[in-house]
Write a protein that holds these residues in place. Structure first.
Motif, mmCIF file in Angstrom:
data_model
loop_
_atom_site.group_PDB
_atom_site.id
_atom_site.type_symbol
_atom_site.label_atom_id
_atom_site.label_comp_id
_atom_site.label_asym_id
_atom_site.label_seq_id
_atom_site.Cartn_x
_atom_site.Cartn_y
_atom_site.Cartn_z
ATOM 1 N N LEU A 234 0.820 -1.206 0.000
ATOM 2 C CA LEU A 234 0.000 0.000 0.000
ATOM 3 C C LEU A 234 0.857 1.260 0.000
ATOM 4 O O LEU A 234 0.526 2.232 -0.668
ATOM 5 C CB LEU A 234 -0.951 0.011 1.188
ATOM 6 N N ASN A 235 1.959 1.259 0.752
ATOM 7 C CA ASN A 235 2.833 2.419 0.759
ATOM 8 C C ASN A 235 3.419 2.645 -0.627
ATOM 9 O O ASN A 235 3.494 3.785 -1.089
ATOM 10 C CB ASN A 235 3.939 2.251 1.793
ATOM 11 N N PHE A 236 3.823 1.591 -1.306
ATOM 12 C CA PHE A 236 4.347 1.713 -2.663
ATOM 13 C C PHE A 236 3.315 2.357 -3.580
ATOM 14 O O PHE A 236 3.622 3.265 -4.347
ATOM 15 C CB PHE A 236 4.733 0.322 -3.197
ATOM 16 N N LYS A 237 2.069 1.903 -3.481
ATOM 17 C CA LYS A 237 1.008 2.459 -4.322
ATOM 18 C C LYS A 237 0.780 3.931 -4.012
ATOM 19 O O LYS A 237 0.614 4.752 -4.920
ATOM 20 C CB LYS A 237 -0.297 1.680 -4.132
ATOM 21 N N SER A 238 0.763 4.276 -2.732
ATOM 22 C CA SER A 238 0.547 5.680 -2.347
ATOM 23 C C SER A 238 1.655 6.583 -2.861
ATOM 24 O O SER A 238 1.400 7.646 -3.433
ATOM 25 C CB SER A 238 0.465 5.795 -0.825
ATOM 26 N N VAL A 239 2.887 6.149 -2.650
ATOM 27 C CA VAL A 239 4.036 6.955 -3.070
ATOM 28 C C VAL A 239 4.062 7.121 -4.585
ATOM 29 O O VAL A 239 4.249 8.228 -5.096
ATOM 30 C CB VAL A 239 5.357 6.331 -2.550
ATOM 31 N N THR A 240 3.866 6.038 -5.314
ATOM 32 C CA THR A 240 3.924 6.142 -6.778
ATOM 33 C C THR A 240 2.746 6.940 -7.330
ATOM 34 O O THR A 240 2.905 7.699 -8.283
ATOM 35 C CB THR A 240 3.965 4.754 -7.447
ATOM 36 N N THR A 241 1.574 6.799 -6.726
ATOM 37 C CA THR A 241 0.404 7.561 -7.186
ATOM 38 C C THR A 241 0.630 9.052 -6.986
ATOM 39 O O THR A 241 0.401 9.855 -7.904
ATOM 40 C CB THR A 241 -0.867 7.113 -6.444
ATOM 41 N N ARG A 242 1.077 9.435 -5.795
ATOM 42 C CA ARG A 242 1.323 10.864 -5.526
ATOM 43 C C ARG A 242 2.392 11.412 -6.463
ATOM 44 O O ARG A 242 2.252 12.507 -7.018
ATOM 45 C CB ARG A 242 1.724 11.078 -4.070
ATOM 46 N N SER A 243 3.465 10.646 -6.654
ATOM 47 C CA SER A 243 4.548 11.100 -7.526
ATOM 48 C C SER A 243 4.062 11.279 -8.967
ATOM 49 O O SER A 243 4.323 12.303 -9.603
ATOM 50 C CB SER A 243 5.695 10.092 -7.473
#
Length: 66
Positions: free
Chosen positions: A2-11
């Motif tokens: 989930l953290n990976f998804k959040s970080v990549t989505t925001r970026s």
């Protein structure tokens, strides 16, 4: 994951100037392969999946989809 998804989505949204835009498919299935057995099962699933699509409950010709 989930953290990976959040970080990549925001970026990605910052780069594309599209705040709040979703880039991930909802309810996708994630599995980390930790062994050859796990990898073999997933390979078999990928191979078999098109063969059983006609019987799948989500297939458009399934009466429950009408």
């Amino acid at each position: 994951m989930l953290n990976f998804k959040s970080v990549t989505t925001r970026s990605l949204n910052r780069m594309q100037r599209s705040p709040g835009h979703s880039i991930w498919q909802r309810n996708d299935y994630e599995h980390i392969m930790r062994s050859e057995v796990s990898l073999g099962r997933i390979r078999q699933y990928i191979y078999d999946n098109p063969l059983v699509w006609q019987q799948d409950q989500l297939h458009p010709s399934n009466p429950s989809q009408r």
